[in-house]
Design a protein around this motif. Structure first.
Motif, PDB file in Angstrom:
ATOM      1  N   LEU A   1       2.412  15.639 -10.116  1.00 45.32           N
ATOM      2  CA  LEU A   1       1.131  16.028 -10.702  1.00 45.32           C
ATOM      3  C   LEU A   1       0.951  15.384 -12.071  1.00 45.32           C
ATOM      4  N   GLN A   2       2.006  15.381 -12.885  1.00 42.71           N
ATOM      5  CA  GLN A   2       1.930  14.794 -14.216  1.00 42.71           C
ATOM      6  C   GLN A   2       1.719  13.281 -14.154  1.00 42.71           C
ATOM      7  N   MET A   3       2.449  12.606 -13.238  1.00 45.38           N
ATOM      8  CA  MET A   3       2.313  11.160 -13.114  1.00 45.38           C
ATOM      9  C   MET A   3       0.927  10.770 -12.604  1.00 45.38           C
ATOM     10  N   ALA A   4       0.362  11.570 -11.708  1.00 46.14           N
ATOM     11  CA  ALA A   4      -0.993  11.285 -11.222  1.00 46.14           C
ATOM     12  C   ALA A   4      -2.009  11.454 -12.344  1.00 46.14           C
ATOM     13  N   ALA A   5      -1.842  12.512 -13.140  1.00 44.35           N
ATOM     14  CA  ALA A   5      -2.764  12.745 -14.263  1.00 44.35           C
ATOM     15  C   ALA A   5      -2.671  11.641 -15.307  1.00 44.35           C
ATOM     16  N   ASP A   6      -1.464  11.076 -15.502  1.00 44.90           N
ATOM     17  CA  ASP A   6      -1.249  10.018 -16.492  1.00 44.90           C
ATOM     18  C   ASP A   6      -1.553   8.623 -15.942  1.00 44.90           C
ATOM     19  N   GLY A   7      -1.906   8.535 -14.656  1.00 49.99           N
ATOM     20  CA  GLY A   7      -2.219   7.237 -14.061  1.00 49.99           C
ATOM     21  C   GLY A   7      -0.996   6.407 -13.726  1.00 49.99           C
ATOM     22  N   LEU A   8       0.195   7.029 -13.672  1.00 51.25           N
ATOM     23  CA  LEU A   8       1.416   6.285 -13.349  1.00 51.25           C
ATOM     24  C   LEU A   8       1.607   6.120 -11.849  1.00 51.25           C
ATOM     25  N   ILE A   9       0.981   6.980 -11.074  1.00 49.64           N
ATOM     26  CA  ILE A   9       0.896   6.808  -9.627  1.00 49.64           C
ATOM     27  C   ILE A   9      -0.544   7.058  -9.217  1.00 49.64           C
ATOM     28  N   THR A  10      -0.918   6.572  -8.049  1.00 44.65           N
ATOM     29  CA  THR A  10      -2.267   6.792  -7.543  1.00 44.65           C
ATOM     30  C   THR A  10      -2.194   7.695  -6.320  1.00 44.65           C
ATOM     31  N   ALA A  11      -2.740   8.893  -6.455  1.00 45.64           N
ATOM     32  CA  ALA A  11      -2.790   9.816  -5.326  1.00 45.64           C
ATOM     33  C   ALA A  11      -3.985   9.449  -4.459  1.00 45.64           C
TER      34      ALA A  11
ATOM     35  N   LYS B   1       5.912   4.922   0.287  1.00 44.31           N
ATOM     36  CA  LYS B   1       7.328   4.714  -0.064  1.00 44.31           C
ATOM     37  C   LYS B   1       7.493   4.536  -1.561  1.00 44.31           C
ATOM     38  N   LYS B   2       6.658   3.677  -2.139  1.00 45.26           N
ATOM     39  CA  LYS B   2       6.753   3.400  -3.577  1.00 45.26           C
ATOM     40  C   LYS B   2       6.461   4.655  -4.387  1.00 45.26           C
ATOM     41  N   THR B   3       5.447   5.394  -3.971  1.00 45.43           N
ATOM     42  CA  THR B   3       5.067   6.610  -4.698  1.00 45.43           C
ATOM     43  C   THR B   3       6.191   7.638  -4.691  1.00 45.43           C
ATOM     44  N   LEU B   4       6.769   7.893  -3.527  1.00 38.57           N
ATOM     45  CA  LEU B   4       7.843   8.872  -3.433  1.00 38.57           C
ATOM     46  C   LEU B   4       9.061   8.460  -4.262  1.00 38.57           C
ATOM     47  N   ARG B   5       9.394   7.191  -4.214  1.00 40.59           N
ATOM     48  CA  ARG B   5      10.573   6.732  -4.962  1.00 40.59           C
ATOM     49  C   ARG B   5      10.351   6.826  -6.470  1.00 40.59           C
ATOM     50  N   LEU B   6       9.146   6.508  -6.922  1.00 42.71           N
ATOM     51  CA  LEU B   6       8.841   6.641  -8.349  1.00 42.71           C
ATOM     52  C   LEU B   6       8.929   8.092  -8.794  1.00 42.71           C
ATOM     53  N   ILE B   7       8.408   8.988  -7.972  1.00 41.40           N
ATOM     54  CA  ILE B   7       8.436  10.410  -8.324  1.00 41.40           C
ATOM     55  C   ILE B   7       9.866  10.898  -8.453  1.00 41.40           C
ATOM     56  N   TRP B   8      10.684  10.620  -7.441  1.00 41.06           N
ATOM     57  CA  TRP B   8      12.054  11.127  -7.463  1.00 41.06           C
ATOM     58  C   TRP B   8      12.889  10.477  -8.557  1.00 41.06           C
ATOM     59  N   GLN B   9      12.627   9.211  -8.849  1.00 41.67           N
ATOM     60  CA  GLN B   9      13.351   8.562  -9.949  1.00 41.67           C
ATOM     61  C   GLN B   9      13.072   9.259 -11.269  1.00 41.67           C
ATOM     62  N   ASN B  10      11.848   9.738 -11.443  1.00 44.13           N
ATOM     63  CA  ASN B  10      11.475  10.399 -12.691  1.00 44.13           C
ATOM     64  C   ASN B  10      11.941  11.849 -12.774  1.00 44.13           C
ATOM     65  N   THR B  11      12.374  12.404 -11.656  1.00 44.17           N
ATOM     66  CA  THR B  11      12.888  13.778 -11.706  1.00 44.17           C
ATOM     67  C   THR B  11      14.341  13.827 -12.162  1.00 44.17           C
ATOM     68  N   GLY B  12      15.086  12.735 -11.955  1.00 45.06           N
ATOM     69  CA  GLY B  12      16.511  12.754 -12.234  1.00 45.06           C
ATOM     70  C   GLY B  12      17.336  13.299 -11.086  1.00 45.06           C
ATOM     71  N   HIS B  13      16.691  13.702  -9.995  1.00 39.86           N
ATOM     72  CA  HIS B  13      17.393  14.168  -8.807  1.00 39.86           C
ATOM     73  C   HIS B  13      17.513  13.014  -7.809  1.00 39.86           C
ATOM     74  N   PRO B  14      18.476  13.078  -6.892  1.00 44.68           N
ATOM     75  CA  PRO B  14      18.486  12.106  -5.796  1.00 44.68           C
ATOM     76  C   PRO B  14      17.256  12.311  -4.910  1.00 44.68           C
ATOM     77  N   GLU B  15      16.863  11.266  -4.229  1.00 43.63           N
ATOM     78  CA  GLU B  15      15.662  11.326  -3.390  1.00 43.63           C
ATOM     79  C   GLU B  15      15.762  12.485  -2.403  1.00 43.63           C
ATOM     80  N   ARG B  16      14.687  13.283  -2.348  1.00 45.71           N
ATOM     81  CA  ARG B  16      14.593  14.468  -1.499  1.00 45.71           C
ATOM     82  C   ARG B  16      15.680  15.491  -1.834  1.00 45.71           C
ATOM     83  N   ALA B  17      16.272  15.377  -3.013  1.00 43.56           N
ATOM     84  CA  ALA B  17      17.352  16.287  -3.430  1.00 43.56           C
ATOM     85  C   ALA B  17      18.491  16.291  -2.430  1.00 43.56           C
TER      86      ALA B  17
END
Length: 400
Positions: free
Chosen positions: A294-304, A251-267
């Motif tokens: 992919l970018q957040m995982a590479a930067d260590g901002l989320i853990t895949a 849940k936390k991972t998905l919400r962080l990703i979508w917040q960083n896209t600027g789109h609403p969750e799941r578009a």
């Protein structure tokens, strides 16, 4: 036996050009329709021509074209979609009876962000039928690079008919609706070139690298092209899932990703559908989410946590003991090392040796991730990617 007479005019295909596009170029040189070019100039009068030459044309057509033009038969196969089985596709065409099993194997049997597999969704319930990964239900809605299509030596790329890339890496611009590009050309207008944002552009660079070299250098490690295509498709699936379908970490991972896209969750998606069947705007948002993940995982901002996650995240640099001083006396390890280096030298030019060496190195592998690391290590040592079979081609169906 007389030698085969080549056609006097036979320009070479452009990079990743579709077979139909190249045949159109040939037919234009001879001022005749493609149908007449193939019907009366290949010696295949009794052969029925397929409607879609880019899908799975009869082998006799490709063999005869190779003889008449001098283009290698393997290159001609790669100009068709079935020529990309099993790297890009598991099978083509995908029958209705096979759609669910193909989807599960290609998309759901892999994981990137989440350790736990996603809940099963049934693609058979949706109309039109799911035709396979990356295949749009309405292939007539083609996109094109405005620069490439203006070059008579380039023509249409086979990959433009797929939901696989959204830009031309060579010219750093988005793919545009082909009808708009052609209309602008007719009117003598210059088509606006729009570059992709860095995270999205990185995805297309990885895919272009896979298509042209057979390997992809990801932040964590190198992977085979076939692994990248499945990793990317699984990642697009994971970001489309509802946060409620995941545990606390998911849940936390998905919400962080979508917040960083600027789109609403799941578009704003309420009812899950396969990526290929989403509306254009929603599919664009899914691309943004996958690139952001992919970018957040590479930067260590989320853990895949999926079994392919090590490809996205650079390994930690742990301290390793330097070891004791080597013995001056020759031992079994030195003999093994010498034999391995000799085998590695041969494997760089000999496919059977490369296959045997990969099989030996992966005997102890229990996961697909471990297998891919061993295969990547051989490629980094100079063994060509095409010499290194996949786990399935080695019969390692036991890997998880």
């Amino acid at each position: 036996m007389s030698a085969v007479r080549r056609w006097p005019l036979h320009p070479q295909p452009g990079p990743l050009q579709a077979l139909s596009s190249w045949l159109g170029r040939l037919a234009e040189l001879y001022e005749m329709p493609v149908h007449d070019l193939l019907r009366h100039n290949l010696g295949l009068v009794d052969l029925a021509l397929p409607v879609d030459l880019d899908l799975n044309p009869p082998a006799a057509i490709l063999v005869s074209l190779a003889e008449k033009t001098g283009v290698d038969l393997s290159q001609l196969r790669s100009m068709t979609l079935t020529g990309w089985v099993p790297w890009l596709f598991d099978m083509l065409p995908v029958g209705v009876q096979d759609a669910q099993s193909v989807f599960d194997a290609y998309v759901r049997d892999n994981s990137v962000l989440f350790a736990r597999k996603a809940a099963t969704h049934h693609v058979l319930r949706f109309k039109p039928e799911w035709a396979g990964p990356w295949l749009l239900p309405h292939p007539g809605a083609l996109r094109a690079c405005p620069v490439c299509i203006a070059d008579p030596d380039r023509g249409m790329s086979l990959m433009w008919r797929l939901a696989l890339m959204t830009s031309c890496v060579e010219h750093d611009c988005r793919l545009l609706d082909i009808s708009e590009v052609r209309a602008a050309r007719i009117l003598g207008q210059e088509t606006h070139r729009e570059p992709l944002e860095p995270p999205r552009a990185a995805l297309d660079r990885y895919t272009h690298q896979a298509l042209t070299t057979g390997r992809v250098a990801l932040p964590g490690r190198n992977v085979h092209a076939g692994v990248w295509f499945r990793l990317l498709r699984s990642l697009l699936d994971e970001v489309s899932l509802a946060a409620s379908s995941q545990g606390t970490h998911g849940k936390k991972t998905l919400r962080l990703i979508w917040q960083n896209t600027g789109h609403p969750e799941r578009a704003g998606l309420n009812v899950w559908r396969p990526f290929e069947q989403l509306k254009d705007a929603v599919r664009e948002a899914m691309w943004d989410a996958a690139a952001t993940a992919l970018q957040m995982a590479a930067d260590g901002l989320i853990t895949a946590r999926g079994h392919l996650s090590s490809a996205l995240q650079a390994p930690l640099h742990d301290y390793v003991y330097d070891g004791d001083e080597p013995s001056p006396h020759r031992n079994a390890w030195q003999d093994f090392t010498a034999a391995f280096q000799e085998a590695l030298t041969i494997a760089r030019t000999d496919p059977p040796t490369a296959r045997q060496l990969l099989a030996l190195l992966t005997i102890g592998c229990r996961t697909l991730d471990h297998f891919e690391k061993e295969r990547a290590s051989l490629h980094e040592e100079g063994v060509p990617a095409e010499f290194l079979p996949s786990a399935g081609e080695l019969g390692r169906l036991d890997l998880i």
